[in-house]
Write an enzyme that holds these catalytic residues in place. Structure first.
Site, mmCIF file in Angstrom:
data_model
loop_
_atom_site.group_PDB
_atom_site.id
_atom_site.type_symbol
_atom_site.label_atom_id
_atom_site.label_comp_id
_atom_site.label_asym_id
_atom_site.label_seq_id
_atom_site.Cartn_x
_atom_site.Cartn_y
_atom_site.Cartn_z
ATOM 1 C CB SER A 59 -5.452 -22.192 -28.080
ATOM 2 O OG SER A 59 -5.745 -20.954 -28.677
HETATM 3 N N1 SAH Z 1 -4.402 -16.427 -27.195
HETATM 4 C C1 SAH Z 1 -5.581 -16.624 -26.379
HETATM 5 C C2 SAH Z 1 -6.704 -17.323 -27.126
HETATM 6 C C3 SAH Z 1 -7.635 -16.313 -27.528
HETATM 7 S S1 SAH Z 1 -9.054 -16.733 -28.474
HETATM 8 C C4 SAH Z 1 -5.264 -17.305 -25.066
HETATM 9 O O1 SAH Z 1 -4.122 -17.735 -24.871
HETATM 10 O O2 SAH Z 1 -6.156 -17.393 -24.220
HETATM 11 C C5 SAH Z 1 -8.940 -15.433 -29.669
HETATM 12 C C6 SAH Z 1 -9.106 -14.039 -29.130
HETATM 13 O O3 SAH Z 1 -8.982 -13.156 -30.247
HETATM 14 C C7 SAH Z 1 -10.461 -13.736 -28.485
HETATM 15 O O4 SAH Z 1 -10.272 -13.295 -27.180
HETATM 16 C C8 SAH Z 1 -11.029 -12.631 -29.382
HETATM 17 O O5 SAH Z 1 -11.792 -11.686 -28.677
HETATM 18 C C9 SAH Z 1 -9.779 -12.022 -29.987
HETATM 19 N N2 SAH Z 1 -9.989 -11.282 -31.235
HETATM 20 C C10 SAH Z 1 -10.861 -11.554 -32.230
HETATM 21 N N3 SAH Z 1 -10.752 -10.636 -33.226
HETATM 22 C C11 SAH Z 1 -9.763 -9.776 -32.830
HETATM 23 C C12 SAH Z 1 -9.193 -8.613 -33.440
HETATM 24 N N4 SAH Z 1 -9.609 -8.131 -34.623
HETATM 25 N N5 SAH Z 1 -8.206 -7.978 -32.770
HETATM 26 C C13 SAH Z 1 -7.763 -8.434 -31.550
HETATM 27 N N6 SAH Z 1 -8.289 -9.514 -30.940
HETATM 28 C C14 SAH Z 1 -9.271 -10.187 -31.577
#
Ligand code: SAH
Length: 223
Positions: free
Chosen positions: A76
């Site tokens: 993000s």
């Molecule tokens: N917090 C992260 C940003 C991640 S982007 C950081 O600091 O880098 C969002 C993430 O959510 C992605 O990696 C995606 O694979 C994950 N995601 C999507 N659906 C999900 C679910 N149902 N359960 C767990 N993770 C999920």
């Protein structure tokens, strides 16, 4: 002349550990936009965001935008990480759940403020690399699991704070259930148009407040 020498040596320093770029990110993107919690500001200054992206993107990591981390996912934008963290009002005694580990950056920020951070990532490769990265960098109070965060993490509930970094179309009921009384949840909700929602819970009711429009990757639904 002296000015240029100072400028060049500052640039060299910045390329070594990116401290200069990180400080500028905090000044221009975080403080200038109204984030005032000193603990959040300190955490954003401390965590070396460049270790959370692929090497070829390191130089862009302090810019004002999200970046790809592989598997179609993103880390993000710094401001979004800061505002979500500030809204959670994390205390040193808190147990926090994160849904969407991604790179592990948000979890690292939270780990400096909380007692422990439980974080779930649905893409096993990302869960694995985030776990390794957080271990190598010494974030010992972060526990990473590969799985579907839609269901939360019952074994460690209730949580004082829940942060969701992928967008479901509706608030997952099990996450609400796993939020403790007086707990706070920050979650982007929607499909194309998404709103960042702050949820607070007290003994008798759940309140929702819309904060800002946002754009997150969708929450993946397990079949
Ligand atoms: N917090 C992260 C940003 C991640 S982007 C950081 O600091 O880098 C969002 C993430 O959510 C992605 O990696 C995606 O694979 C994950 N995601 C999507 N659906 C999900 C679910 N149902 N359960 C767990 N993770 C999920």
């Amino acid at each position: 002349m002296l000015f240029f020498i100072i400028l060049i040596s500052a640039a060299k320093d910045a390329s070594k550990d990116y401290t200069f770029l990180r400080e500028r990110m905090v000044e221009e993107q975080i403080i200038a936009r109204g984030i005032s919690d000193s603990l959040v500001i300190d955490a954003m200054l401390t965590v070396k965001r460049h270790f959370f992206v692929p090497a070829n993107l390191m130089q862009f990591v302090y810019n004002d935008n999200p970046l790809p981390i592989g598997h179609g996912q993103t880390i993000s934008q710094p401001y979004i990480v800061a505002i979500m963290t500030e809204l959670l009002e994390v205390k040193k005694t808190h147990r926090v759940l994160e849904v969407g580990t991604g790179s592990g950056y948000q979890a690292a920020i939270l780990s400096l403020l909380a007692d422990s951070v439980f974080t779930i990532e649905i893409i096993p490769e990302l869960a694995h690399s985030a776990k390794e990265r957080l271990k190598v960098l010494g974030y010992e109070n972060v526990i990473v699991k590969a799985g579907d965060g839609y269901k939360g993490w019952k074994e460690h509930a209730p949580f004082d704070g829940i942060i969701v970094t992928c967008a479901p179309e509706e608030i997952p009921p099990l996450l609400l259930e796993q939020l403790s009384i007086r707990g706070r949840m920050v979650i982007p909700v929607g499909s194309y148009y998404q709103e960042l929602i702050l949820i607070t819970k007290d003994s008798s009711e759940i309140s929702e407040k819309s904060i800002i429009p946002v754009r997150f990757v969708p929450m993946i639904k397990k079949q």
